[in-house]
Design a protein around this motif. Structure first.
Motif: not given
Length: 442
Positions: A72-73, A78-87, A4-12
């Motif tokens: 989400a689109e 553009h979301l990197p694979d290493y982020v998707r595979r993160s624990i 939510r913090e990352g989302n809020a920063l992008v929103w701002q």
């Protein structure tokens, strides 16, 4: 919580960038009129920048669900694979959003423009309010000169020119034998022409982008390059004159203008020739180098133009430009001996080691295959002006000449001796070490 913090920063940042883009677009030049409008509901242009900014910010603020869908689109693409595979994928995504917040915000706004223009360019019920919001945001993003605006917003300009919703360009729906499902029984429909009012709006947008250094140097050249392939948009939007004007002002990378000229050769040869000749004389090395790289391609469509450009660029001050031209000249040995010989002599006279070596590698062997007697004495000249490394390649050709045409070999060696006795001694020593048969002929 982290997500939510990352989302809020992008929103701002998206909200701030939206306001700044809309305001700048309104203030720099009048906004283009909407291509489509209902007779009963004529367009009402915004009165001032602040009212347009308040309207855009208000619609954005209440459409949080739309923001989440666009975010989400963007993440899906553009979301990197290493982020998707993160624990902990949510925390990793939040960190990625935070570190790439400005780029993500720009991508979200590009999607926002798409959605607003989709409503504004709906032929059945065009929304003129959304038009002013969408076109102002499009121009504001492009005026920033970012890569996102350059790459993600171009197709929106085409949609405006044809006055169709983004993603539904008429030439993309043409049936023909390029499609797997096509059959001779199907009728091939011609693509629709640009919309007159849409073309005027696209013209206004291009004019606006030329007013600011960031957009005129980082976005406009690439958009003009893309537009240069369109047989219909190129004349209507005056692409050739825009390219010439851009070339005159460009000081750094002007290669997009040159590529635009290359792409126009097939449908607008007269304008393309003017662009390419101006590029060959341009003060920017990148422009001249791009022309030199493309001379072989130009030769396939306009042989005389290619030869003219090569003659200009062979005397260029930049070694890379001369070397690229030498590659083209070498190819002429397989096509036209007359055109090859005159230009090869010029290269050998100039004596640039890199350029001479490229000529030897690309064309001298083909020339000797057709003319083993070397009536133009290119072999002896090449030996005299080559570097130590280059002489190894020339020496191999001289040995080959000794095997095929012994008398011509002796003439070559005699020419070297008359011109420079030291160079002759090096040739004799080289032949003694590499080919005893050729050395015995001396």
């Amino acid at each position: 919580m982290a997500r939510r913090e990352g989302n809020a920063l992008v929103w701002q940042l998206t909200d701030e960038r939206l306001k700044r883009a809309v305001r700048e677009a309104f203030e720099i030049a009048p906004l283009p009129n909407p291509p489509l409008e209902l007779p009963d509901f004529p367009a009402i242009p915004p009165a001032d920048a602040e009212s347009l900014v308040r309207q855009a910010a208000g619609i954005f603020a209440i459409d949080r669900q739309g923001f989440n869908m666009r975010l989400a689109e963007v993440c899906e693409l553009h979301l990197p694979d290493y982020v998707r595979r993160s624990i902990d994928s949510e925390e990793a995504e939040s960190d990625w959003l935070a570190s790439n917040s400005e780029e993500v915000a720009e991508r979200i706004l590009a999607l926002q423009v798409r959605d607003w223009l989709a409503v504004a360019l709906d032929e059945a019920t065009p929304d003129t309010d959304r038009w002013y919001l969408g076109v102002s945001l499009l121009q504001g993003l492009a005026l920033g000169g970012t890569e996102v605006a350059r790459d993600d917003c171009y197709y929106l300009l085409e949609a405006i020119a044809y006055a169709v919703t983004p993603g539904n360009l008429p030439y993309a729906n043409v049936a023909g034998n390029h499609q797997i499902a096509w059959s001779p029984a199907m009728r091939t429909s011609d693509p629709l022409p640009p919309h007159p009012a849409g073309a005027m709006a696209a013209t206004t947008i291009l004019d606006t982008l030329s007013m600011k250094p960031e957009s005129s140097t980082k976005v406009l050249p690439k958009w003009l390059e893309n537009l240069s392939v369109s047989l219909q948009l190129c004349p209507i939007l005056a692409i050739s004159s825009r390219v010439i004007d851009g070339l005159g002002r460009a000081d750094e990378d002007s290669s997009p203008y040159v590529r635009a000229g290359l792409q126009m050769l097939s449908h607008s040869p007269e304008e393309a020739i003017d662009i390419l000749v101006a590029s060959a004389d341009h003060r920017s090395v990148s422009a001249r180098r791009t022309v030199a790289e493309s001379i072989s391609r130009i030769y396939s469509e306009e042989p005389n133009l290619a030869l003219t450009l090569a003659d200009r660029l062979l005397s260029d001050q930049d070694d890379s430009v001369q070397t690229l031209c030498a590659s083209f000249v070498g190819g002429l040995a397989r096509i036209s001996e007359e055109e090859f010989v005159s230009r090869a002599k010029l290269i050998l006279t100039q004596g640039n080691h890199k350029v001479v070596q490229r000529l030897v590698e690309s064309g001298l062997r083909d020339y000797l295959s057709a003319n083993p007697t070397d009536p133009h004495s290119l072999l002896s000249s090449a030996w005299l002006v080559s570097s130590e490394v280059g002489r190894s390649r020339v020496g191999n050709l001289i040995v080959e000449q000794a095997r095929v045409a012994p008398e011509a070999f002796l003439t070559t060696c005699k020419s070297v001796k008359q011109a420079n006795s030291e160079a002759y001694d090096k040739l004799a020593n080289w032949l003694e070490m590499r080919s005893s048969e050729a050395f015995e002929l001396l």
